[in-house]
Design a protein around this motif. Structure first.
Motif, PDB file in Angstrom:
ATOM      1  N   THR A  61       0.851  -1.184   0.000  1.00 52.17           N
ATOM      2  CA  THR A  61       0.000   0.000   0.000  1.00 52.17           C
ATOM      3  C   THR A  61       0.887   1.234   0.000  1.00 52.17           C
ATOM      4  N   GLY A  62       0.625   2.151  -0.940  1.00 49.85           N
ATOM      5  CA  GLY A  62       1.418   3.366  -1.058  1.00 49.85           C
ATOM      6  C   GLY A  62       0.991   4.439  -0.083  1.00 49.85           C
ATOM      7  N   LEU A  63       1.619   5.607  -0.199  1.00 43.53           N
ATOM      8  CA  LEU A  63       1.333   6.693   0.724  1.00 43.53           C
ATOM      9  C   LEU A  63       0.007   7.372   0.435  1.00 43.53           C
ATOM     10  N   ALA A  64      -0.488   7.295  -0.803  1.00 42.36           N
ATOM     11  CA  ALA A  64      -1.751   7.947  -1.158  1.00 42.36           C
ATOM     12  C   ALA A  64      -2.615   6.965  -1.947  1.00 42.36           C
ATOM     13  N   PRO A  65      -3.089   5.900  -1.281  1.00 42.08           N
ATOM     14  CA  PRO A  65      -3.761   4.808  -1.995  1.00 42.08           C
ATOM     15  C   PRO A  65      -5.141   5.169  -2.536  1.00 42.08           C
ATOM     16  N   ALA A 132       5.191  25.175 -11.348  1.00 41.71           N
ATOM     17  CA  ALA A 132       5.007  25.503  -9.934  1.00 41.71           C
ATOM     18  C   ALA A 132       4.590  26.960  -9.774  1.00 41.71           C
ATOM     19  N   TYR A 133       5.337  27.856 -10.373  1.00 46.02           N
ATOM     20  CA  TYR A 133       5.141  29.295 -10.167  1.00 46.02           C
ATOM     21  C   TYR A 133       3.794  29.785 -10.698  1.00 46.02           C
ATOM     22  N   ALA A 134       3.432  29.400 -11.917  1.00 44.79           N
ATOM     23  CA  ALA A 134       2.234  29.956 -12.559  1.00 44.79           C
ATOM     24  C   ALA A 134       1.019  29.051 -12.469  1.00 44.79           C
ATOM     25  N   ARG A 135       1.207  27.739 -12.341  1.00 47.75           N
ATOM     26  CA  ARG A 135       0.073  26.803 -12.310  1.00 47.75           C
ATOM     27  C   ARG A 135      -0.144  26.191 -10.921  1.00 47.75           C
ATOM     28  N   ASN A 136       0.693  26.544  -9.966  1.00 46.22           N
ATOM     29  CA  ASN A 136       0.602  26.023  -8.593  1.00 46.22           C
ATOM     30  C   ASN A 136       0.605  24.498  -8.547  1.00 46.22           C
ATOM     31  N   VAL A 137       1.495  23.895  -9.310  1.00 47.85           N
ATOM     32  CA  VAL A 137       1.686  22.445  -9.291  1.00 47.85           C
ATOM     33  C   VAL A 137       2.863  22.126  -8.376  1.00 47.85           C
ATOM     34  N   VAL A 138       2.677  21.181  -7.481  1.00 50.38           N
ATOM     35  CA  VAL A 138       3.781  20.694  -6.654  1.00 50.38           C
ATOM     36  C   VAL A 138       4.609  19.744  -7.515  1.00 50.38           C
ATOM     37  N   VAL A 227       7.702  11.492  -1.245  1.00 52.92           N
ATOM     38  CA  VAL A 227       7.344  12.896  -1.067  1.00 52.92           C
ATOM     39  C   VAL A 227       6.088  13.227  -1.870  1.00 52.92           C
ATOM     40  N   THR A 228       5.969  12.654  -3.063  1.00 51.94           N
ATOM     41  CA  THR A 228       4.757  12.848  -3.852  1.00 51.94           C
ATOM     42  C   THR A 228       3.530  12.363  -3.094  1.00 51.94           C
ATOM     43  N   GLY A 229       3.615  11.176  -2.504  1.00 50.31           N
ATOM     44  CA  GLY A 229       2.489  10.655  -1.732  1.00 50.31           C
ATOM     45  C   GLY A 229       2.197  11.492  -0.506  1.00 50.31           C
ATOM     46  N   ALA A 230       3.251  11.984   0.156  1.00 54.01           N
ATOM     47  CA  ALA A 230       3.044  12.844   1.324  1.00 54.01           C
ATOM     48  C   ALA A 230       2.349  14.138   0.922  1.00 54.01           C
ATOM     49  N   ALA A 231       2.754  14.724  -0.198  1.00 52.39           N
ATOM     50  CA  ALA A 231       2.110  15.955  -0.666  1.00 52.39           C
ATOM     51  C   ALA A 231       0.642  15.712  -1.007  1.00 52.39           C
ATOM     52  N   ALA A 232       0.341  14.545  -1.589  1.00 55.49           N
ATOM     53  CA  ALA A 232      -1.055  14.217  -1.895  1.00 55.49           C
ATOM     54  C   ALA A 232      -1.880  14.111  -0.613  1.00 55.49           C
ATOM     55  N   GLN A 233      -1.308  13.506   0.415  1.00 58.58           N
ATOM     56  CA  GLN A 233      -2.013  13.440   1.697  1.00 58.58           C
ATOM     57  C   GLN A 233      -2.285  14.838   2.246  1.00 58.58           C
ATOM     58  N   MET A 234      -1.311  15.731   2.129  1.00 58.09           N
ATOM     59  CA  MET A 234      -1.477  17.086   2.644  1.00 58.09           C
ATOM     60  C   MET A 234      -2.597  17.827   1.923  1.00 58.09           C
ATOM     61  N   LEU A 235      -2.620  17.736   0.598  1.00 58.87           N
ATOM     62  CA  LEU A 235      -3.654  18.434  -0.161  1.00 58.87           C
ATOM     63  C   LEU A 235      -5.028  17.866   0.155  1.00 58.87           C
ATOM     64  N   ASP A 236      -5.121  16.546   0.304  1.00 56.72           N
ATOM     65  CA  ASP A 236      -6.403  15.930   0.644  1.00 56.72           C
ATOM     66  C   ASP A 236      -6.854  16.366   2.036  1.00 56.72           C
ATOM     67  N   PHE A 237      -5.915  16.439   2.968  1.00 51.23           N
ATOM     68  CA  PHE A 237      -6.234  16.896   4.324  1.00 51.23           C
ATOM     69  C   PHE A 237      -6.772  18.328   4.299  1.00 51.23           C
ATOM     70  N   ALA A 238      -6.131  19.187   3.519  1.00 49.82           N
ATOM     71  CA  ALA A 238      -6.566  20.583   3.455  1.00 49.82           C
ATOM     72  C   ALA A 238      -7.951  20.718   2.848  1.00 49.82           C
ATOM     73  N   LYS A 239      -8.268  19.873   1.877  1.00 47.97           N
ATOM     74  CA  LYS A 239      -9.573  19.959   1.206  1.00 47.97           C
ATOM     75  C   LYS A 239     -10.707  19.470   2.085  1.00 47.97           C
TER      76      LYS A 239
END
Length: 526
Positions: A61-65, A132-138, A227-239
């Motif tokens: 199981t990955g970090l953002a399943p 990142a700068y103009a499209r706000n992509v991590v 780190v990609t999976g951790a960032a996905a968890q963070m964005l989901d938490f914020a939403k």
């Protein structure tokens, strides 16, 4: 964004918890038997670390399943018989599908090697910085490992991305084979370490032959998706958690770096930095720690003034620090309750980058270019830590767009952070930045102390005024703390300002032999 992803693997397929297909869209070949993709050996093992959702106990199981994903093939690692696709076409497809995170576990550029070393190769460095700068992509990028290069290459040398290195199999040292900084222009890379780059476990491209997962895969390609999976968890938490948490890529990067725990470099030496070099050249800020990430991000964003620990902000600084009335934000942390504790702070901002839509079709594609804007150059921000009004530590790189402070064994006293904006030609009127801070001990904000005095007919309650203009105050009282405290709001006029830092409530004296008071403040009406 890599070679083709074999999304038919059962641990990548199916629907998310809301019943939506996990795979949103794909731009890749289907030239294998029965329409399956060729050229899939790398991507499936990379993205399994972030996306895998095992079906049975013991499955990987990955970090953002539960994350949904888009695939874009441009890299032909297997030298398979598949159509060539320009890197900009792949990036444009991802942008059109509104992706929030792009994993870039590869190195690729066209042009001179020094452009790649400096982070200025337009066809991958500047493309990633623009997204990142103009499209706000991590953008999460592997720092890579090339025997023919001794420093990070594109896009790992980019500025606005999160560049990731890995650990060796001891899980205590940076991997000796990975590339690392300084970059040719003197910047610190990687930004942090994901997890192991030696002996990782993930999905196997041989799953159709009964081998669903594999072990002992090496490379920073497999550290980045942690780190990609951790960032996905963070964005989901914020939403999906109450509160208005910013989801800016700079904040995601700042919090992840602030969470990081320090390990050893490949030769066993300890983490080190200097005032002009904010990060360790081999491990960046250290290894991500998701427990600390949650401790920071679960709070609501702060404004300059008195702030809790841990915490964060995403705001804009105008003017320059040469002017006494602008160019500086101050965050008062209070004092640590323990002296044997750690304090980590990270400041992140962007290098402005532009996209030139040369064929004017309003989409990123192979006809376009990315470049720097001479009328909007990279700002220079400094980070200073003070104790009892005296600077004790600073991060003042003149080339990085990251500053980082790591201290241990803190001494008693009142601590504050200062973010300063220095003059840079053509950098515009202000700079948006993210700042995150974390400590391993609880902190006391001595400025929140309430002073109570009694005269013949009145009670005066004096307190520190919060610098947030939207702060409101509620005074409550009760006559006994036992058996169960019952606080009652007091209807009073607004507090009377005594000076720029203090205000006071004046209450009529009541006949009880004792009365307890508490003051509740609500910054920015939260």
């Amino acid at each position: 964004m890599d070679d083709a992803l074999d999304f038919h693997h059962p641990w990548l397929s199916g629907n998310d918890s809301l019943g939506r297909p996990r795979r949103l869209a794909s731009l890749q070949n289907s030239r294998g038997p029965g329409g399956i993709p060729l050229n899939t050996g790398h991507s499936i093992s990379v993205m399994g670390i972030a996306l895998a959702r095992g079906a049975n106990p013991g499955d990987l199981t990955g970090l953002a399943p539960d994350a949904r994903y888009v695939t874009a093939e441009f890299f032909n690692r297997a030298q398979a018989d598949v159509p060539f696709r320009h890197i900009f076409d792949a990036a444009g497809f991802l942008a059109e599908n509104n992706v929030e995170i792009i994993n870039m576990s590869w190195s690729w550029w066209v042009g001179g090697i020094n452009l790649s070393y400096n982070g200025d190769a337009f066809n991958s460095n500047l493309m990633a910085d623009y997204l990142a700068y103009a499209r706000n992509v991590v953008c999460v990028v592997a720092v890579n490992q090339f025997q023919s290069h001794d420093r990070p290459t594109a896009p790992g040398s980019s500025r606005n991305v999160i560049t990731v290195g890995g650990l060796d199999d001891s899980m205590e040292r940076a991997w000796a084979l990975q590339d690392h900084g300084p970059t040719l222009d003197g910047r610190s890379k990687p930004d942090l370490l994901g997890n192991n780059a030696a002996g990782a476990v993930s999905l196997s491209p041989e799953w159709r032959n009964g081998i669903p997962a594999t072990t002992d895969i090496d490379g920073t390609s497999f550290a980045a998706p942690f780190v990609t999976g951790a960032a996905a968890q963070m964005l989901d938490f914020a939403k999906h958690t109450p509160g208005n948490r910013p989801r800016d890529h700079r904040l995601i990067k700042a919090i992840l770096m602030t969470s990081a725990t320090k390990v050893q470099d490949a030769d066993g030496s300890i983490w080190s930095s200097s005032e002009s070099q904010p990060l360790d050249n081999e491990q960046g800020a250290g290894v991500i720690d998701l427990q600390r990430v949650h401790e920071i991000y679960q709070a609501l964003p702060q404004s300059p003034g008195n702030v809790p620990v841990p915490g964060y902000t995403f705001t804009t600084l105008t003017g320059t620090a040469t002017n006494a009335t602008s160019g500086r934000h101050i965050f008062r942390l209070g004092s640590p309750q323990e002296t044997n504790c750690l304090l980590d702070i990270t400041l992140v901002w962007d290098r402005p980058t532009r996209w030139q839509d040369l064929n004017q079709n309003f989409r990123i594609d192979s006809a376009d270019i990315f470049s720097l804007d001479p009328q909007n150059t990279q700002d220079n921000l400094d980070l200073v830590l003070l104790r009892d009004g005296i600077p004790i530590h600073a991060s003042r790189s003149t080339v990085d767009n990251v500053e980082h402070i790591h201290l241990n064994h803190l001494q008693p006293g009142q601590y504050e952070l200062q973010v300063e904006r220095l003059p840079v030609a053509n950098s515009g009127p202000g700079e948006a930045y993210a700042l995150a801070w974390h400590s391993t001990a609880p902190w006391i904000d001595e400025n929140r102390r309430i002073e109570i005095a009694r005269s013949t007919n009145t009670v005066q309650i004096t307190f520190q005024t919060d610098t947030n203009s939207g702060t409101s105050y509620q005074l409550e009282s009760m006559t006994t703390l036992r058996p169960t405290p019952q606080w009652t709001p007091i209807k009073t006029p607004a507090p009377r300002p005594l000076d720029s830092l203090r205000s006071q409530f004046n209450l009529p004296l009541t006949p009880e032999p004792q009365r307890f008071y508490r003051l509740i403040w609500h910054p920015d009406n939260q």
